[in-house]
Design a protein around this motif. Structure first.
Motif, short mmCIF file in Angstrom:
data_model
loop_
_atom_site.label_atom_id
_atom_site.label_comp_id
_atom_site.label_asym_id
_atom_site.label_seq_id
_atom_site.Cartn_x
_atom_site.Cartn_y
_atom_site.Cartn_z
N ILE A 128 23.94 44.64 52.02
CA ILE A 128 24.19 45.38 51.26
C ILE A 128 25.34 46.15 50.65
CG2 ILE A 128 22.73 46.85 53.64
CD1 ILE A 128 25.01 48.09 54.17
N PHE A 129 26.17 45.05 50.12
CA PHE A 129 27.03 45.08 49.01
C PHE A 129 26.83 43.60 48.31
CE2 PHE A 129 29.04 46.50 54.25
CZ PHE A 129 29.49 48.30 53.98
N TYR A 130 26.42 43.25 48.54
CA TYR A 130 26.06 42.28 47.69
C TYR A 130 25.50 43.48 46.18
CZ TYR A 130 25.54 37.72 49.06
OH TYR A 130 25.68 36.49 49.89
N ASN A 131 25.90 42.58 44.93
CA ASN A 131 25.60 43.59 43.50
C ASN A 131 27.14 44.03 43.60
OD1 ASN A 131 23.93 41.54 42.11
ND2 ASN A 131 22.83 41.92 43.68
N LYS A 132 27.56 44.29 44.24
CA LYS A 132 28.72 45.47 44.37
C LYS A 132 30.35 45.41 44.50
CE LYS A 132 26.56 48.47 46.83
NZ LYS A 132 26.37 50.48 46.44
N VAL A 133 31.07 45.41 43.58
CA VAL A 133 32.36 44.89 42.61
C VAL A 133 33.88 45.26 43.84
CG1 VAL A 133 34.01 44.85 41.03
CG2 VAL A 133 30.89 44.76 40.72
N GLY A 134 34.22 44.40 43.92
CA GLY A 134 35.64 45.59 44.36
C GLY A 134 36.69 44.86 44.18
N GLY A 135 37.99 46.11 44.51
CA GLY A 135 38.90 46.31 43.05
C GLY A 135 40.26 47.12 44.15
N ALA A 136 41.61 46.80 44.60
CA ALA A 136 42.54 47.03 44.85
C ALA A 136 43.76 47.44 43.98
CB ALA A 136 42.91 46.53 45.94
N ILE A 137 44.78 48.37 44.31
CA ILE A 137 45.35 49.48 44.04
C ILE A 137 46.29 49.55 45.01
CG2 ILE A 137 46.33 51.06 42.87
CD1 ILE A 137 44.71 51.81 41.17
N VAL A 138 47.66 48.74 45.28
CA VAL A 138 48.75 48.50 45.90
C VAL A 138 49.89 48.93 45.57
CG1 VAL A 138 49.73 46.73 47.49
CG2 VAL A 138 47.50 46.28 47.00
#
Length: 208
Positions: free
Chosen positions: A110-120
């Motif tokens: 269900i998370f395919y074709n979604k993009v992830g990122g992070a701020i640290v």
């Protein structure tokens, strides 16, 4: 397109933290690029622990999960606590892990074709790169796509925006934000093929 920005700081939402400052800069870029942005400060919600796909009304997780599931971009922003990401960041990733066998209409995760990122936001404590690597790995295993430079790491405490320590805004946050936007656009018009990427489990996404 939609982006959900999760502030995983342990401070209440009324307090301005480095995490919130960096997240704000990213949100402004999304808005300029006409991306629908929703910012959620997780400390202001009650979310139970657990790796499960069961949704109930005993906590605020159904609301948060609905926002995440409906977004094309998921961005986690966390401070460093004793050399690692915050417990809230870990909590959210654990809750999402409970859905890794669920599938979309094409039979993919269900998370395919979604993009992830992070701020640290390191604040000078150290451990930011390890925290970012942990977030990247877990998002990838869930099915999120990660672009190049998918994390923005700021190693100094942010005080005066006129000082050079805000260079990380230009060098890290801007690059990361535009990269997740570019990849979300790519996947929108060219989604990951179904061949070889189906989930065996027969489950379907829960209604929220």
């Amino acid at each position: 397109m939609k982006a959900v920005l999760l502030n995983c700081s342990l401070e209440k939402g009324t307090k301005e933290t480095d995490t919130e400052k960096l997240l704000h800069e990213s949100a402004q870029i999304f808005q300029r690029e006409e991306i629908d942005v929703e910012r959620i400060h997780l400390r202001d919600f009650h979310i139970n622990f657990g790796i499960t796909d069961q949704l109930d009304n005993e906590d605020d997780w159904p609301f948060v999960f609905e926002k995440i599931l409906g977004a094309d971009i998921l961005l986690l922003a966390t401070p460093i606590a004793m050399g690692d990401k915050s417990s809230l960041a870990s909590l959210i990733l654990e809750r999402l892990q409970g859905y890794h066998q669920l599938k979309n209409r094409k039979g993919q995760g269900i998370f395919y074709n979604k993009v992830g990122g992070a701020i640290v936001a390191d604040g000078g404590d150290g451990g930011a790169r390890l925290a970012a690597q942990s977030i990247h790995y877990r998002l990838s295993m869930l099915g999120y796509t990660l672009p190049p430079h998918a994390s923005a790491i700021c190693n100094e405490k942010l005080e005066d925006p006129a000082q050079s320590d805000w260079d990380c805004i230009e060098e890290e946050v801007v690059r990361m934000t535009y990269n997740v936007i570019h990849f979300a656009e790519l996947l929108h018009f060219n989604p990951i093929p179904v061949i070889g990427n189906k989930v065996d489990d027969k489950k379907v996404p829960p209604k929220v």
